[in-house]
Motif scaffolding. Structure first.
Motif, PDB file in Angstrom:
ATOM      1  N   UNK A   1       2.588   9.122   4.796  1.00 29.44           N
ATOM      2  CA  UNK A   1       3.956   8.209   5.490  1.00 29.44           C
ATOM      3  C   UNK A   1       4.935   9.020   4.591  1.00 29.44           C
ATOM      4  N   UNK A   2       6.292   8.862   5.087  1.00 29.64           N
ATOM      5  CA  UNK A   2       7.205   9.085   4.457  1.00 29.64           C
ATOM      6  C   UNK A   2       7.604   8.103   3.185  1.00 29.64           C
ATOM      7  N   UNK A   3       8.180   8.752   2.231  1.00 29.51           N
ATOM      8  CA  UNK A   3       8.209   8.215   0.801  1.00 29.51           C
ATOM      9  C   UNK A   3       9.072   6.672   1.090  1.00 29.51           C
ATOM     10  N   UNK A   4      10.128   6.711   1.773  1.00 30.06           N
ATOM     11  CA  UNK A   4      10.904   5.674   1.858  1.00 30.06           C
ATOM     12  C   UNK A   4      10.306   4.565   3.072  1.00 30.06           C
ATOM     13  N   UNK A   5       9.164   4.991   3.729  1.00 30.68           N
ATOM     14  CA  UNK A   5       8.738   3.909   4.388  1.00 30.68           C
ATOM     15  C   UNK A   5       7.310   3.546   4.060  1.00 30.68           C
ATOM     16  N   UNK A   6       6.697   3.883   2.582  1.00 33.09           N
ATOM     17  CA  UNK A   6       5.633   3.157   2.083  1.00 33.09           C
ATOM     18  C   UNK A   6       6.246   1.987   1.467  1.00 33.09           C
ATOM     19  N   UNK A   7       5.806   0.660   2.112  1.00 28.88           N
ATOM     20  CA  UNK A   7       6.286  -0.463   1.664  1.00 28.88           C
ATOM     21  C   UNK A   7       5.033  -1.553   1.767  1.00 28.88           C
ATOM     22  N   UNK A   8       5.141  -2.644   0.842  1.00 25.69           N
ATOM     23  CA  UNK A   8       4.161  -3.709   1.223  1.00 25.69           C
ATOM     24  C   UNK A   8       5.019  -4.986   1.152  1.00 25.69           C
ATOM     25  N   UNK A   9       4.399  -6.126   1.544  1.00 22.70           N
ATOM     26  CA  UNK A   9       5.135  -7.616   1.787  1.00 22.70           C
ATOM     27  C   UNK A   9       5.122  -8.182   0.295  1.00 22.70           C
TER      28      UNK A   9
END
Length: 161
Positions: A20-28
Motif C-alpha cells: 500500500x502507499x506509505x501515506x495510506x497505511x493506517x489503523x483505527x
C-alpha cells in the motif's frame, strides 16, 4: 535538524499481504494493539539489499506473537518474501526493516481473542549513527544499572510494544 514525520513519507508499506502507499497505511485509534499493547515487532537492518539474519528475525517475530497468545497469519517464508519485496519496492539497499503485528479494532476489551491480527512491514533509510572516523576508533560500551523484570511479571521474552 528537521526530520520528515513518518506519516508524511513516500514509498510503500507491506500491509496484510499487499503493498500500500506509505501515506495510506493506517489503523483505527481504537485498535487493541494501541490500547493494550498487543503488538510485537522486530528491528532489522538490510545491507546491500540483503536483510541481516532475516529468517532468525522472522522466527522470533512469530514466537513473540505466540507468547502474547496470537498467531501471525503469515508463514516465515511469506514474511521473508514480503520483507524482500518491500525493501526492493522502496529502492533501498541499506535500511531499517520493521515488521510488526497487532490486534485490530474488532474488540475493545482486555481479552480480545476475536480481534483480527494485522501485520505490516515498513522500511526506511536509517544511516549509521557514527561517521567513518568514529567507526574506525571503535565505540565504548557500558553496562546499564537497570535489570530486566522478573520473567513471571509479563511475557518479557517477547518484543512487544
Amino acid at each position: 535538524m528537521s526530520v520528515l514525520p513518518f506519516d508524511q513519507r513516500d514509498g510503500s508499506i507491506w500491509m496484510n499481504g499487499a503493498l500500500v502507499e506509505w501515506k495510506d497505511a493506517k489503523l483505527h485509534v481504537l485498535s487493541h494493539g494501541l490500547h493494550y499493547g498487543s503488538c510485537v515487532f522486530e528491528g532489522e537492518r538490510a545491507y546491500g539489499g540483503v536483510i541481516f539474519k532475516s529468517r532468525e528475525h522472522s522466527e522470533r517475530f512469530r514466537k513473540s506473537a505466540q507468547l502474547l497468545d496470537f498467531e501471525i497469519p503469515f508463514s516465515v517464508e511469506e514474511l521473508l518474501a514480503a520483507k524482500d519485496l518491500v525493501v526492493a519496492k522502496n529502492g533501498l539497499k541499506n535500511c531499517y526493516v520493521r515488521p510488526f503485528a497487532w490486534r485490530g479494532s474488532e474488540m475493545m476489551a482486555v481479552a480480545a481473542q476475536h480481534a483480527k491480527i494485522h501485520v505490516a512491514i515498513a522500511v526506511w533509510d536509517w544511516p549509521s549513527m557514527f561517521d567513518i572516523a568514529t567507526k574506525m576508533k571503535g565505540i565504548k560500551l557500558d553496562i546499564a544499572e537497570y535489570r530486566r523484570p522478573d520473567p513471571m511479571t509479563a511475557p518479557c521474552h517477547s518484543k512487544a510494544a
